[in-house]
Write an enzyme that holds these catalytic residues in place. Structure first.
Site, PDB file in Angstrom:
ATOM      1  N   GLU A 141      12.674  -0.666   0.624  1.00  0.00           N
ATOM      2  CA  GLU A 141      12.109  -1.099  -0.644  1.00  0.00           C
ATOM      3  C   GLU A 141      11.640   0.100  -1.471  1.00  0.00           C
ATOM      4  O   GLU A 141      11.129   1.083  -0.936  1.00  0.00           O
ATOM      5  CB  GLU A 141      10.964  -2.083  -0.397  1.00  0.00           C
ATOM      6  CG  GLU A 141      11.473  -3.378   0.218  1.00  0.00           C
ATOM      7  CD  GLU A 141      10.385  -4.385   0.573  1.00  0.00           C
ATOM      8  OE1 GLU A 141      10.727  -5.562   0.771  1.00  0.00           O
ATOM      9  OE2 GLU A 141       9.200  -4.002   0.667  1.00  0.00           O
ATOM     10  N   CYS A 175       7.780   4.854  -6.177  1.00  0.00           N
ATOM     11  CA  CYS A 175       7.460   5.008  -4.760  1.00  0.00           C
ATOM     12  C   CYS A 175       8.758   4.875  -3.965  1.00  0.00           C
ATOM     13  O   CYS A 175       9.398   3.821  -3.983  1.00  0.00           O
ATOM     14  CB  CYS A 175       6.442   3.951  -4.339  1.00  0.00           C
ATOM     15  SG  CYS A 175       5.906   4.080  -2.623  1.00  0.00           S
ATOM     16  N   CYS A 228       9.866   2.629  10.557  1.00  0.00           N
ATOM     17  CA  CYS A 228       9.053   3.812  10.854  1.00  0.00           C
ATOM     18  C   CYS A 228       8.705   3.792  12.331  1.00  0.00           C
ATOM     19  O   CYS A 228       8.403   2.731  12.890  1.00  0.00           O
ATOM     20  CB  CYS A 228       7.779   3.825  10.009  1.00  0.00           C
ATOM     21  SG  CYS A 228       6.776   5.315  10.233  1.00  0.00           S
ATOM     22  N   CYS A 261       1.603   3.035  12.885  1.00  0.00           N
ATOM     23  CA  CYS A 261       0.249   2.851  12.351  1.00  0.00           C
ATOM     24  C   CYS A 261      -0.035   1.349  12.318  1.00  0.00           C
ATOM     25  O   CYS A 261       0.759   0.562  11.801  1.00  0.00           O
ATOM     26  CB  CYS A 261       0.141   3.458  10.953  1.00  0.00           C
ATOM     27  SG  CYS A 261       0.381   5.247  10.927  1.00  0.00           S
ATOM     28  N   CYS A 288      -0.015  -0.991   9.005  1.00  0.00           N
ATOM     29  CA  CYS A 288       1.112  -0.847   8.082  1.00  0.00           C
ATOM     30  C   CYS A 288       2.205  -1.847   8.431  1.00  0.00           C
ATOM     31  O   CYS A 288       2.676  -1.904   9.573  1.00  0.00           O
ATOM     32  CB  CYS A 288       1.655   0.576   8.144  1.00  0.00           C
ATOM     33  SG  CYS A 288       3.084   0.842   7.070  1.00  0.00           S
ATOM     34  N   GLY A 300       8.668   4.506   5.885  1.00  0.00           N
ATOM     35  CA  GLY A 300       9.015   5.655   6.702  1.00  0.00           C
ATOM     36  C   GLY A 300       8.053   6.819   6.558  1.00  0.00           C
ATOM     37  O   GLY A 300       7.240   6.883   5.633  1.00  0.00           O
ATOM     38  N   ASN A 331      -4.145  -4.115   2.014  1.00  0.00           N
ATOM     39  CA  ASN A 331      -3.357  -5.222   1.487  1.00  0.00           C
ATOM     40  C   ASN A 331      -2.831  -6.054   2.647  1.00  0.00           C
ATOM     41  O   ASN A 331      -1.986  -5.580   3.416  1.00  0.00           O
ATOM     42  CB  ASN A 331      -2.199  -4.691   0.641  1.00  0.00           C
ATOM     43  CG  ASN A 331      -2.690  -3.998  -0.601  1.00  0.00           C
ATOM     44  OD1 ASN A 331      -3.381  -4.591  -1.420  1.00  0.00           O
ATOM     45  ND2 ASN A 331      -2.354  -2.718  -0.751  1.00  0.00           N
ATOM     46  N   CYS A 361       0.530  -1.129  -1.618  1.00  0.00           N
ATOM     47  CA  CYS A 361       0.501  -0.130  -0.554  1.00  0.00           C
ATOM     48  C   CYS A 361       0.332  -0.793   0.811  1.00  0.00           C
ATOM     49  O   CYS A 361      -0.542  -1.632   1.011  1.00  0.00           O
ATOM     50  CB  CYS A 361      -0.657   0.836  -0.798  1.00  0.00           C
ATOM     51  SG  CYS A 361      -0.769   2.141   0.427  1.00  0.00           S
TER      52      CYS A 361
END
Length: 372
Positions: A90, A103, A110, A114, A117, A169, A300, A343
């Site tokens: 994306e 962005c 990834c 984390c 995320c 990523g 978010n 984000c």
């Protein structure tokens, strides 16, 4: 057939030399491909016809294809880019009064895991090619300029003024391709962005940060998210390999050649996890030797995240502790959350080669478990 979007200007010059052409053709082609967004060799009128015909036979200018485009109520746009085999990444454009920021993603998924995320939860498939990385900028420019032509946007030579490598990523885990793509972004014959307007965000791959300082120093943002090693080990697992002391030292080294005289520390605010006044005071100690600014990011939510957004009063108090110590602190606006473009929400489509979801259940860490 070579996809010429994979080449920076030096690589294009070497290609032209290899086929008996003058190196200056590289500059011409860069302008047609990137500045004008052209993919049809026949329309490149200042290139000799025999060379145009040869390029059409032996090469292509092939950006990735768009599977879906969404526009948020606040004007944010998100493109789902098809990367083949059921995968997708994306790309998000955020319009503001004084800038337009794109962005850009660097990997399909990834591998850093984390915990807060959405991308990290999906696992990892592969690195993006240079053409797939710079192709996101190419496609966004093409789409936005079309809208300008139809009067849907203000006519502007540079609708996209800033690029942030903050999409899906870890950019420094795809080092060579990301650096080549950023070199194209900076090239005056292509997009002509300044180093101050291209920002790379990393979770802290220290050796790659040192390489980037020498190869392509752009503005640096570091995904910090915790003020001590114990907590950061939990929510940003790469910290186990490169703990905070090493990371801060790498930031100082990077600033020797950085286009800005500070590092931006990004800090996602997780309710009851990393947002107390004590955490803020610890954070001041961690960064005390590094010229920096802070970007506080309200979390978010996404399904099964296990986290909640910090309460506005807690974010304000946390911010005030940092500001009273003399730091510049911004609290990021949530943009595009109605289309999952905010984000931490970028997920795309990832056929997980790490088999993360097979090896273990999705990690659900509660605030109490982390704080214990």
């Amino acid at each position: 057939m070579r996809n010429l979007l994979n080449f920076n200007q030096q690589q294009l010059a070497e290609y032209f030399q290899s086929i008996g052409e003058k190196p200056f053709r590289a500059k011409q082609l860069m302008r047609w491909m990137h500045h004008f967004g052209m993919y049809d060799f026949e329309q490149m009128t200042d290139i000799a016809k025999p060379l145009r015909e040869r390029l059409a036979r032996e090469a292509s200018i092939t950006p990735p294809s768009v599977s879906l485009e969404q526009i948020s109520n606040d004007g944010t746009r998100k493109w789902l880019i098809d990367t083949g085999a059921g995968n997708g990444v994306e790309t998000v454009f955020i319009p503001e009064d004084d800038r337009g920021t794109l962005c850009v993603s660097s990997q399909v998924g990834c591998a850093l895991e984390c915990t807060f995320c959405s991308t990290g939860r999906q696992g990892f498939n592969r690195n993006l090619t240079v053409a797939e990385i710079i192709g996101q900028l190419w496609l966004a420019n093409h789409s936005l300029r079309q809208d300008a032509d139809y009067g849907l946007l203000a006519k502007d030579d540079r609708i996209i003024s800033n690029v942030v490598m903050m999409g899906m990523g870890e950019p420094l885990a795809n080092y060579d391709n990301v650096v080549t793509a950023m070199q194209i972004m900076l090239d005056d014959s292509a997009y002509g962005l300044s180093r101050r307007r291209v920002t790379l965000s990393t979770s802290g791959l220290v050796p790659a940060m040192d390489r980037l300082k020498e190869d392509c120093p752009v503005a640096l943002a570091v995904s910090l998210h915790a003020p001590n090693d114990k907590l950061r080990d939990e929510i940003v697992p790469i910290n186990k390999k490169y703990p905070l002391k090493e990371l801060m030292a790498a930031c100082l080294r990077y600033l020797e050649k950085a286009p800005r005289d500070f590092v931006t520390f990004e800090y996602v605010m997780l309710d009851g996890v990393n947002d107390t006044l004590e955490h803020a005071k610890q954070l001041l100690q961690v960064v005390k030797d590094v010229p920096c600014k802070f970007n506080l990011i309200p979390f978010n939510p996404f399904p099964d995240s296990g986290y909640e957004t910090s309460k506005p009063d807690n974010i304000r108090r946390f911010r005030d502790v940092l500001m009273q110590a003399g730091y510049v602190v911004t609290t990021r606006k949530t943009r595009g959350d109605d289309i999952d473009a905010a984000c931490g929400q970028l997920a795309g489509k990832v056929q997980d080669k790490t088999r993360r979801t097979e090896r273990k259940k999705i990690m659900r860490i509660t605030p109490l478990e982390i704080a214990a």
